[in-house]
Write an enzyme that holds these catalytic residues in place. Structure first.
Site, PDB file in Angstrom:
ATOM      1  N   GLU A 151       0.927  -1.115   0.130  1.00 23.67           N
ATOM      2  CA  GLU A 151      -0.135  -0.148   0.084  1.00 23.67           C
ATOM      3  C   GLU A 151       0.732   1.164  -0.163  1.00 23.67           C
ATOM      4  OE1 GLU A 151      -3.558   0.802   2.829  1.00 23.67           O
ATOM      5  OE2 GLU A 151      -2.119   2.177   3.501  1.00 23.67           O
ATOM      6  N   ALA A 187      -9.365  10.732   3.320  1.00 27.95           N
ATOM      7  CA  ALA A 187     -10.938  10.604   3.934  1.00 27.95           C
ATOM      8  C   ALA A 187     -11.484  12.042   3.452  1.00 27.95           C
ATOM      9  CB  ALA A 187     -10.858  10.558   5.390  1.00 27.95           C
ATOM     10  N   TYR A 198      -6.626   6.774  -0.507  1.00 26.40           N
ATOM     11  CA  TYR A 198      -7.729   8.066  -0.748  1.00 26.40           C
ATOM     12  C   TYR A 198      -7.958   8.827   0.499  1.00 26.40           C
ATOM     13  CZ  TYR A 198     -11.529  10.087  -3.430  1.00 26.40           C
ATOM     14  OH  TYR A 198     -12.303  11.159  -4.019  1.00 26.40           O
ATOM     15  N   HIS A 206      -7.970   2.926  -3.856  1.00 25.86           N
ATOM     16  CA  HIS A 206      -8.930   3.118  -2.737  1.00 25.86           C
ATOM     17  C   HIS A 206     -10.043   4.353  -3.313  1.00 25.86           C
ATOM     18  CE1 HIS A 206      -6.350   1.241   0.481  1.00 25.86           C
ATOM     19  NE2 HIS A 206      -5.957   0.689  -0.739  1.00 25.86           N
TER      20      HIS A 206
END
Ligand code: FAD
Length: 293
Positions: free
Chosen positions: A16, A52, A50, A77
């Protein structure tokens, strides 16, 4: 290529990365260099988070596009909480132009100053999945070995995971955890309630811990007593703590693969060197056990 298709053939190795907070050329170049470093480790996919607040949508899509152009499958995401349907449409169309096939559909972390507009259009990840269906992405979703913080019990959470599957998720990636027993419990209980899609464990190497209390408040995950003791002893020496954190993550992964996990997702914190050290410690396991059938 769709991640659910890759999972039918082999265990997946994935990493990630997160886009820079501010859109700034230097930080983006640094992240592209990280992606290049991760690519050298031959992952099956790289996921791109991505924000919030939805504010880094442009850079998140472009980074996913960069991952694709580098020859690695991106998993983009997408968070429904901060978004209106039009935001989701423009992001989905942008991802399509970059030939991104896979998205991780999420509600998103609730901002500290939670306002009524948050989740106005997409209350849960499953609502976002239903909306995204028209784009034909392969969709993954998030799950929580210790249960989601807003769920009273793991079993309430499992009912909601079932909704995510009904709305189109074809694999899950877990929140980080440090005690593999929580992952095995989740996998067993998920099967018992009829969830049969792959659940990829997410592992975070804790390499730069300054003190135990800080890490506990940051991630909320249970830290087993053995690892807690290592953190308390080694955190005064950054080099020793890094070594202990890498060894512990490698131990977790060896155990997960030996017990049949469908892959491993490493939370790299944008550090290709950390990912390389983990892969280096597991070279033979990855070569032998992540091969296609
Ligand atoms: P949801 O599925 O909406 O779940 C939130 C809560 O609502 C849970 O308690 C769940 O049980 C409950 N629930 C779910 N569906 C229903 C339903 N239909 N009815 C009633 N209750 C329901 N955050 C970001 O902001 N950006 C990211 O890029 C990001 N990436 C992540 C990647 C992974 C692998 C993980 C594990 C988390 C990630 N997060 C990210 C954090 C995530 O957005 C938060 O944990 C958030 O609090 C919940 O997201 P969710 O998609 O699981 O939400």
């Amino acid at each position: 290529m769709r991640i659910d298709e890759i999972l039918k053939k082999k265990k997946t190795l994935s990493f990630e990365v997160f886009p820079p907070k501010k859109e700034n050329g230097n930080d983006t170049d640094k992240l592209f260099a990280t992606v290049d470093g991760l690519k050298a480790l031959n992952p099956d996919f790289i996921s791109v988070t991505y924000g919030a607040s939805g504010t880094n949508a442009r850079s998140a899509a472009e980074i996913a596009g960069y991952v694709k152009s580098a020859g690695v499958e991106p998993l983009a995401h997408v968070t429904g909480g901060p978004s209106a349907p039009s935001d989701i449409d423009s992001l989905a169309e942008k991802l399509k132009t970059f030939n991104v096939d896979n998205v991780l559909a999420l509600r998103g972390d609730k901002p500290a100053e939670y306002d009524k507009e948050y989740c106005k259009h997409f209350k849960h990840a499953s609502d976002l999945e239903s909306y995204l269906k028209k784009y034909g992405f392969c969709m993954g979703a998030a799950c929580y070995p210790e249960g989601h913080a807003e769920s009273a019990t793991l079993y309430d959470d499992l009912e909601n995971l079932k909704k995510k599957v009904e709305c189109g998720a074809s694999f899950f990636i877990t929140q980080m955890f440090f005690d593999n027993a929580y992952y095995y419990r989740l996998v067993n209980e998920a099967k018992r309630v009829g969830i049969n899609i792959p659940i990829i464990p997410g592992i975070m190497p804790l390499t730069g811990v300054k003190n135990f209390a800080k890490i506990k408040s940051m991630c909320g995950s249970t830290i087993p007593i053995e690892f807690r003791n290592m953190i308390e002893v080694y955190s005064a020496s950054p080099a020793a703590m890094r070594e202990a954190g890498l060894n512990y993550a490698a131990y977790q992964i060896s155990d997960l693969i030996a017990k049949g996990a469908p892959g491993i997702h490493v939370y790299t914190m944008n550090r290709a060197d950390t990912a390389a050290e983990i892969v280096g410690r597991l070279r033979n396991i990855i070569d032998e056990f992540f091969k296609a059938d």
